[in-house]
Design a protein around this motif. Sequence first.
Motif, PDB file in Angstrom:
ATOM      1  N   HIS A 184      -8.859  -1.219 -11.438  1.00  0.00           N
ATOM      2  CA  HIS A 184     -10.106  -1.891 -10.567  1.00  0.00           C
ATOM      3  C   HIS A 184     -10.158  -0.548  -9.515  1.00  0.00           C
ATOM      4  O   HIS A 184      -9.243   0.176  -9.219  1.00  0.00           O
ATOM      5  CB  HIS A 184      -9.554  -2.822 -10.109  1.00  0.00           C
ATOM      6  N   ASN A 185     -11.318  -0.728  -9.043  1.00  0.00           N
ATOM      7  CA  ASN A 185     -11.641   0.156  -7.898  1.00  0.00           C
ATOM      8  C   ASN A 185     -10.995  -0.082  -6.513  1.00  0.00           C
ATOM      9  O   ASN A 185     -11.594   0.427  -5.512  1.00  0.00           O
ATOM     10  CB  ASN A 185     -13.197   0.376  -7.878  1.00  0.00           C
ATOM     11  N   GLN A 186     -10.273  -0.956  -6.354  1.00  0.00           N
ATOM     12  CA  GLN A 186      -9.528  -1.090  -5.046  1.00  0.00           C
ATOM     13  C   GLN A 186      -8.140  -0.323  -5.284  1.00  0.00           C
ATOM     14  O   GLN A 186      -7.342  -0.603  -4.302  1.00  0.00           O
ATOM     15  CB  GLN A 186      -9.393  -2.763  -4.813  1.00  0.00           C
ATOM     16  N   LYS A 187      -7.836   0.093  -6.264  1.00  0.00           N
ATOM     17  CA  LYS A 187      -6.393   0.858  -6.273  1.00  0.00           C
ATOM     18  C   LYS A 187      -6.513   2.014  -5.522  1.00  0.00           C
ATOM     19  O   LYS A 187      -7.328   2.871  -5.570  1.00  0.00           O
ATOM     20  CB  LYS A 187      -5.921   0.881  -7.699  1.00  0.00           C
ATOM     21  N   HIS A 207       0.783  -1.386   0.248  1.00  0.00           N
ATOM     22  CA  HIS A 207      -0.012   0.086   0.019  1.00  0.00           C
ATOM     23  C   HIS A 207       0.957   1.094   0.071  1.00  0.00           C
ATOM     24  O   HIS A 207       1.835   1.376   0.681  1.00  0.00           O
ATOM     25  CB  HIS A 207      -0.896  -0.036   1.102  1.00  0.00           C
ATOM     26  N   ARG A 259     -11.867   4.553 -12.316  1.00  0.00           N
ATOM     27  CA  ARG A 259     -11.864   3.454 -11.282  1.00  0.00           C
ATOM     28  C   ARG A 259     -13.044   2.706 -11.214  1.00  0.00           C
ATOM     29  O   ARG A 259     -13.901   3.247 -10.855  1.00  0.00           O
ATOM     30  CB  ARG A 259     -11.389   3.805  -9.869  1.00  0.00           C
TER      31      ARG A 259
END
Length: 278
Positions: free
Chosen positions: A168-171, A90, A222
Amino acid sequence: MANKDIIPVIVNGAAGKMGREVIKAIAQSPDMQLMGAIDNNPAHQDKDAGELAGLSEPLEVPITNQLEPMLGYVAGERQMSPGVIVDFTHPDGVYDNVRSAIAYGIRPVVGTTGLSTEQLQDLADFADKASTGCLVIPNFSIGMVLLQQAAVTASRYFENVEIIELHHNQKADAPSGTAIQTAQMLAELGKPFNTPLVEETEKITGARGSLADEGIRIHSIRLPGLIAHQEVIFGAAGQIYTLRHDTSDRACYMPGVLLAIRKVLQLKSLVYGLEKIL
């Protein structure tokens, strides 16, 4: 193969999607051995890294959240090649992770994006002082390297360009490290792009994307269903030239990751970008 020829590898972010792919790739590489699997998600503590990655056989390497003890353990292993840590974690923690690894003499291969220019410079200085190799690579795909090279060539002939990156929307970070690196490569030409012809007004802040050096705009999308994609769009009178790279499976990054693990052992300083080691 003698033990001295085996590269001991720690994977940090082992339970993530990229971490699991890296574990599978290392397990299939005869010159590497997974020595540690680090992840802070409590749901995965003590699970076997191989089973979590989807391998048919366990690797007998448990997931742990103890990074520094693992760095010390691998640093003390004298029967093998110097150790490498692959970091896909992260943006909030990657700087500290890399500094700790260098301090133990473990060579970092960093796929986590989000490091600031100041953090990169500090890590470069630290790696230089320690004479320890470090690779920071925004994108491990050979296809992306080729796209960036084509974009640099095109930038000599076009005056207008914008970049769109889709993930992707977890980035967690935006723009992506790859998009930032692409903009930097185009800006190194030293000419301004996108000279405004009108006075623009954003009715909603951010509608025109983020502004990188030399007037280059980057737009971030995203959405679930995406993995990693990038377009570089050049425009001129009567024509549009579009370069696009799409990722359909994270396995496409693994040849670049394995190459980086082998190459970082030959370095004595920090190197940024996959294209520098091809």
